[in-house]
Design a protein around this motif. Structure first.
Motif, PDB file in Angstrom:
ATOM      1  N   ASP A  84      10.462 -38.539 -38.165  1.00 40.92           N
ATOM      2  CA  ASP A  84      10.882 -39.198 -39.405  1.00 40.92           C
ATOM      3  C   ASP A  84       9.669 -39.391 -40.309  1.00 40.92           C
ATOM      4  OD1 ASP A  84      11.229 -41.822 -41.079  1.00 40.92           O
ATOM      5  OD2 ASP A  84      13.262 -41.230 -40.527  1.00 40.92           O
ATOM      6  N   PRO A  85       9.738 -38.976 -41.577  1.00 41.10           N
ATOM      7  CA  PRO A  85       8.567 -39.065 -42.448  1.00 41.10           C
ATOM      8  C   PRO A  85       8.154 -40.496 -42.781  1.00 41.10           C
ATOM      9  CG  PRO A  85      10.481 -38.406 -43.726  1.00 41.10           C
ATOM     10  CD  PRO A  85      10.879 -38.352 -42.280  1.00 41.10           C
ATOM     11  N   ILE A  86       9.087 -41.437 -42.772  1.00 40.82           N
ATOM     12  CA  ILE A  86       8.713 -42.828 -43.043  1.00 40.82           C
ATOM     13  C   ILE A  86       7.849 -43.365 -41.911  1.00 40.82           C
ATOM     14  CG2 ILE A  86       9.560 -45.147 -43.493  1.00 40.82           C
ATOM     15  CD1 ILE A  86      10.107 -43.144 -45.742  1.00 40.82           C
ATOM     16  N   ARG A  87       8.177 -43.016 -40.669  1.00 40.07           N
ATOM     17  CA  ARG A  87       7.333 -43.400 -39.538  1.00 40.07           C
ATOM     18  C   ARG A  87       5.958 -42.744 -39.653  1.00 40.07           C
ATOM     19  NH1 ARG A  87      10.048 -41.490 -34.511  1.00 40.07           N
ATOM     20  NH2 ARG A  87       8.029 -42.102 -33.618  1.00 40.07           N
ATOM     21  N   GLN A  88       5.934 -41.477 -40.066  1.00 42.45           N
ATOM     22  CA  GLN A  88       4.651 -40.797 -40.223  1.00 42.45           C
ATOM     23  C   GLN A  88       3.829 -41.442 -41.335  1.00 42.45           C
ATOM     24  OE1 GLN A  88       3.309 -38.424 -38.306  1.00 42.45           O
ATOM     25  NE2 GLN A  88       1.447 -38.529 -39.576  1.00 42.45           N
ATOM     26  N   PHE A  89       4.495 -41.809 -42.427  1.00 39.81           N
ATOM     27  CA  PHE A  89       3.787 -42.482 -43.509  1.00 39.81           C
ATOM     28  C   PHE A  89       3.225 -43.813 -43.033  1.00 39.81           C
ATOM     29  CE2 PHE A  89       3.363 -45.419 -47.005  1.00 39.81           C
ATOM     30  CZ  PHE A  89       2.681 -44.674 -47.942  1.00 39.81           C
ATOM     31  N   GLN A  90       4.011 -44.570 -42.275  1.00 42.82           N
ATOM     32  CA  GLN A  90       3.546 -45.868 -41.790  1.00 42.82           C
ATOM     33  C   GLN A  90       2.305 -45.701 -40.917  1.00 42.82           C
ATOM     34  OE1 GLN A  90       5.140 -49.162 -42.495  1.00 42.82           O
ATOM     35  NE2 GLN A  90       2.967 -49.449 -42.014  1.00 42.82           N
ATOM     36  N   THR A  91       2.289 -44.656 -40.075  1.00 41.82           N
ATOM     37  CA  THR A  91       1.125 -44.393 -39.233  1.00 41.82           C
ATOM     38  C   THR A  91      -0.115 -44.141 -40.086  1.00 41.82           C
ATOM     39  OG1 THR A  91       2.448 -43.503 -37.417  1.00 41.82           O
ATOM     40  CG2 THR A  91       0.147 -42.823 -37.521  1.00 41.82           C
ATOM     41  N   TRP A  92       0.027 -43.266 -41.076  1.00 45.32           N
ATOM     42  CA  TRP A  92      -1.115 -42.964 -41.944  1.00 45.32           C
ATOM     43  C   TRP A  92      -1.516 -44.177 -42.778  1.00 45.32           C
ATOM     44  CZ3 TRP A  92      -1.723 -37.543 -44.553  1.00 45.32           C
ATOM     45  CH2 TRP A  92      -2.014 -36.592 -43.559  1.00 45.32           C
ATOM     46  N   PHE A  93      -0.545 -44.938 -43.257  1.00 44.84           N
ATOM     47  CA  PHE A  93      -0.866 -46.113 -44.059  1.00 44.84           C
ATOM     48  C   PHE A  93      -1.612 -47.146 -43.210  1.00 44.84           C
ATOM     49  CE2 PHE A  93       0.018 -50.150 -46.216  1.00 44.84           C
ATOM     50  CZ  PHE A  93      -0.404 -49.825 -47.495  1.00 44.84           C
ATOM     51  N   ASP A  94      -1.167 -47.331 -41.969  1.00 43.28           N
ATOM     52  CA  ASP A  94      -1.865 -48.263 -41.079  1.00 43.28           C
ATOM     53  C   ASP A  94      -3.309 -47.813 -40.855  1.00 43.28           C
ATOM     54  OD1 ASP A  94       0.400 -49.810 -40.846  1.00 43.28           O
ATOM     55  OD2 ASP A  94       1.002 -49.006 -38.894  1.00 43.28           O
ATOM     56  N   GLU A  95      -3.517 -46.514 -40.735  1.00 44.68           N
ATOM     57  CA  GLU A  95      -4.870 -46.008 -40.551  1.00 44.68           C
ATOM     58  C   GLU A  95      -5.714 -46.210 -41.808  1.00 44.68           C
ATOM     59  OE1 GLU A  95      -4.358 -41.994 -39.159  1.00 44.68           O
ATOM     60  OE2 GLU A  95      -3.603 -42.654 -37.204  1.00 44.68           O
ATOM     61  N   ALA A  96      -5.096 -46.100 -42.980  1.00 39.82           N
ATOM     62  CA  ALA A  96      -5.810 -46.389 -44.226  1.00 39.82           C
ATOM     63  C   ALA A  96      -6.198 -47.860 -44.295  1.00 39.82           C
ATOM     64  CB  ALA A  96      -4.948 -46.000 -45.425  1.00 39.82           C
ATOM     65  N   LEU A  97      -5.314 -48.743 -43.838  1.00 40.12           N
ATOM     66  CA  LEU A  97      -5.638 -50.168 -43.791  1.00 40.12           C
ATOM     67  C   LEU A  97      -6.785 -50.439 -42.823  1.00 40.12           C
ATOM     68  CD1 LEU A  97      -2.071 -51.794 -43.735  1.00 40.12           C
ATOM     69  CD2 LEU A  97      -3.694 -51.845 -45.631  1.00 40.12           C
ATOM     70  N   GLN A  98      -6.700 -49.833 -41.640  1.00 34.11           N
ATOM     71  CA  GLN A  98      -7.736 -50.043 -40.632  1.00 34.11           C
ATOM     72  C   GLN A  98      -9.095 -49.539 -41.102  1.00 34.11           C
ATOM     73  OE1 GLN A  98      -6.079 -48.090 -37.190  1.00 34.11           O
ATOM     74  NE2 GLN A  98      -4.335 -49.496 -37.110  1.00 34.11           N
ATOM     75  N   ALA A  99      -9.078 -48.496 -41.933  1.00 31.03           N
ATOM     76  CA  ALA A  99     -10.321 -47.945 -42.475  1.00 31.03           C
ATOM     77  C   ALA A  99     -10.858 -48.782 -43.629  1.00 31.03           C
ATOM     78  CB  ALA A  99     -10.102 -46.504 -42.927  1.00 31.03           C
ATOM     79  N   LYS A 100     -10.105 -49.813 -44.014  1.00 34.58           N
ATOM     80  CA  LYS A 100     -10.499 -50.718 -45.097  1.00 34.58           C
ATOM     81  C   LYS A 100     -10.755 -49.961 -46.410  1.00 34.58           C
ATOM     82  CE  LYS A 100     -12.481 -54.110 -41.912  1.00 34.58           C
ATOM     83  NZ  LYS A 100     -11.234 -54.895 -41.863  1.00 34.58           N
ATOM     84  N   LEU A 101      -9.845 -49.044 -46.708  1.00 38.12           N
ATOM     85  CA  LEU A 101      -9.943 -48.315 -47.965  1.00 38.12           C
ATOM     86  C   LEU A 101      -9.631 -49.250 -49.128  1.00 38.12           C
ATOM     87  CD1 LEU A 101      -8.207 -44.914 -47.166  1.00 38.12           C
ATOM     88  CD2 LEU A 101     -10.529 -45.659 -46.680  1.00 38.12           C
ATOM     89  N   PRO A 102     -10.246 -49.054 -50.278  1.00 35.60           N
ATOM     90  CA  PRO A 102      -9.924 -49.883 -51.445  1.00 35.60           C
ATOM     91  C   PRO A 102      -8.526 -49.554 -51.965  1.00 35.60           C
ATOM     92  CG  PRO A 102     -11.445 -48.134 -52.048  1.00 35.60           C
ATOM     93  CD  PRO A 102     -11.317 -48.085 -50.564  1.00 35.60           C
ATOM     94  N   GLU A 103      -7.692 -50.578 -52.063  1.00 40.78           N
ATOM     95  CA  GLU A 103      -6.324 -50.440 -52.578  1.00 40.78           C
ATOM     96  C   GLU A 103      -5.586 -49.240 -51.976  1.00 40.78           C
ATOM     97  OE1 GLU A 103      -5.515 -52.587 -56.483  1.00 40.78           O
ATOM     98  OE2 GLU A 103      -7.009 -51.079 -57.032  1.00 40.78           O
ATOM     99  N   PRO A 104      -5.347 -49.248 -50.673  1.00 40.59           N
ATOM    100  CA  PRO A 104      -4.646 -48.123 -50.051  1.00 40.59           C
ATOM    101  C   PRO A 104      -3.218 -47.957 -50.532  1.00 40.59           C
ATOM    102  CG  PRO A 104      -4.823 -49.961 -48.529  1.00 40.59           C
ATOM    103  CD  PRO A 104      -5.685 -50.306 -49.713  1.00 40.59           C
ATOM    104  N   ASN A 105      -2.655 -48.998 -51.154  1.00 41.93           N
ATOM    105  CA  ASN A 105      -1.288 -48.898 -51.678  1.00 41.93           C
ATOM    106  C   ASN A 105      -1.241 -48.417 -53.126  1.00 41.93           C
ATOM    107  OD1 ASN A 105      -2.457 -51.369 -52.498  1.00 41.93           O
ATOM    108  ND2 ASN A 105      -0.445 -52.301 -52.834  1.00 41.93           N
ATOM    109  N   ALA A 106      -2.383 -48.021 -53.690  1.00 38.42           N
ATOM    110  CA  ALA A 106      -2.380 -47.455 -55.044  1.00 38.42           C
ATOM    111  C   ALA A 106      -1.802 -46.041 -54.994  1.00 38.42           C
ATOM    112  CB  ALA A 106      -3.793 -47.428 -55.610  1.00 38.42           C
ATOM    113  N   MET A 107      -0.911 -45.740 -55.921  1.00 38.29           N
ATOM    114  CA  MET A 107      -0.275 -44.424 -55.934  1.00 38.29           C
ATOM    115  C   MET A 107      -0.061 -43.966 -57.372  1.00 38.29           C
ATOM    116  SD  MET A 107       3.566 -45.587 -54.712  1.00 38.29           S
ATOM    117  CE  MET A 107       4.588 -46.681 -55.732  1.00 38.29           C
ATOM    118  N   THR A 108      -0.197 -42.671 -57.574  1.00 39.37           N
ATOM    119  CA  THR A 108       0.150 -42.091 -58.864  1.00 39.37           C
ATOM    120  C   THR A 108       1.662 -41.966 -58.950  1.00 39.37           C
ATOM    121  OG1 THR A 108      -1.910 -40.838 -58.936  1.00 39.37           O
ATOM    122  CG2 THR A 108      -0.133 -40.093 -60.377  1.00 39.37           C
TER     123      THR A 108
END
Length: 212
Positions: free
Chosen positions: A24-48
């Motif tokens: 399921d792509p939503i589960r895959q997105f959640q995995t990648w988003f969690d990894e972006a959070l763990q990496a402490k990226l600036p504003e990981p929820n910013a999207m074009t």
């Protein structure tokens, strides 16, 4: 002087295969988003957010993802802004997340609908007071003579509403219900991994690999 043609980077961090991704792509997105959070990226929820006007003119801008579940990706804005008018005329949009430090992108395409009023009310109430007043003060995307006009409008609404401004009727949420989600992982020599999910009529997802 550095030439633009000489600006390049070889992507080496990770790989992505059809056998590794979630069904399921939503589960895959959640995995990648969690990894972006763990990496402490600036504003990981910013999207074009890209939209298309009634006359066919596309436009894009950065907005913030404020909700995500099996139904889609949610953001909030002024319904009378340029993006709102675009979506009124053509309720389709594309989203792009770019997590450059992880050498990743996620592309989303889908159908857009307004969230229900209760969801918009709840999110509006969670915002800082200045942001709630700003939703009243800004006639988003319209020309304004100067910043002083905005500040005067904000002061007027602060005086009128105090600490508890109601949600303006022209402000609320949209949900992008995806029909296509693509996960892009940078790889060496520009042979990037691109795994796409295409939604089928029965609600299931077909997983495909795309050539870079």
């Amino acid at each position: 002087m550095t030439q633009l043609a000489d600006l390049r980077r070889n992507y080496m961090l990770s790989a992505l295969s059809e056998s590794d991704v979630a069904a399921d792509p939503i589960r895959q997105f959640q995995t990648w988003f969690d990894e972006a959070l763990q990496a402490k990226l600036p504003e990981p929820n910013a999207m074009t957010l890209a939209t298309v006007a009634a006359n066919g003119q596309p436009s894009a801008r950065i907005v913030l993802l404020k909700g995500m579940d099996a139904n889609g990706f949610t953001f909030f804005t002024n319904y009378e802004s340029r993006k709102g008018l675009d979506l009124q005329a053509n309720p389709r949009a594309a989203l792009l997340f770019h997590w450059v430090q992880l050498e990743r992108q996620v592309r989303v395409e889908g159908i857009v609908e307004k969230v229900d009023e209760a969801e918009s009310d709840a999110y509006y109430a969670s915002r800082p007071l200045g942001s709630r007043l700003g939703a009243w003060a800004s006639e988003q995307s319209r020309e304004v003579p100067g910043r002083d006009v905005l500040e005067a409008r904000e002061a007027d609404f602060r005086s009128k509403f105090g600490e508890n401004p109601p949600r303006p009727a022209h402000w609320g949420g949209y949900r992008v219900a995806p029909t296509w989600i693509e996960f892009w992982q940078g790889r060496p020599s520009r042979l990037h991994d691109r795994i796409g999910y295409r939604k089928q009529d029965d609600g299931s997802w077909d997983i495909v690999r795309l050539s870079p």
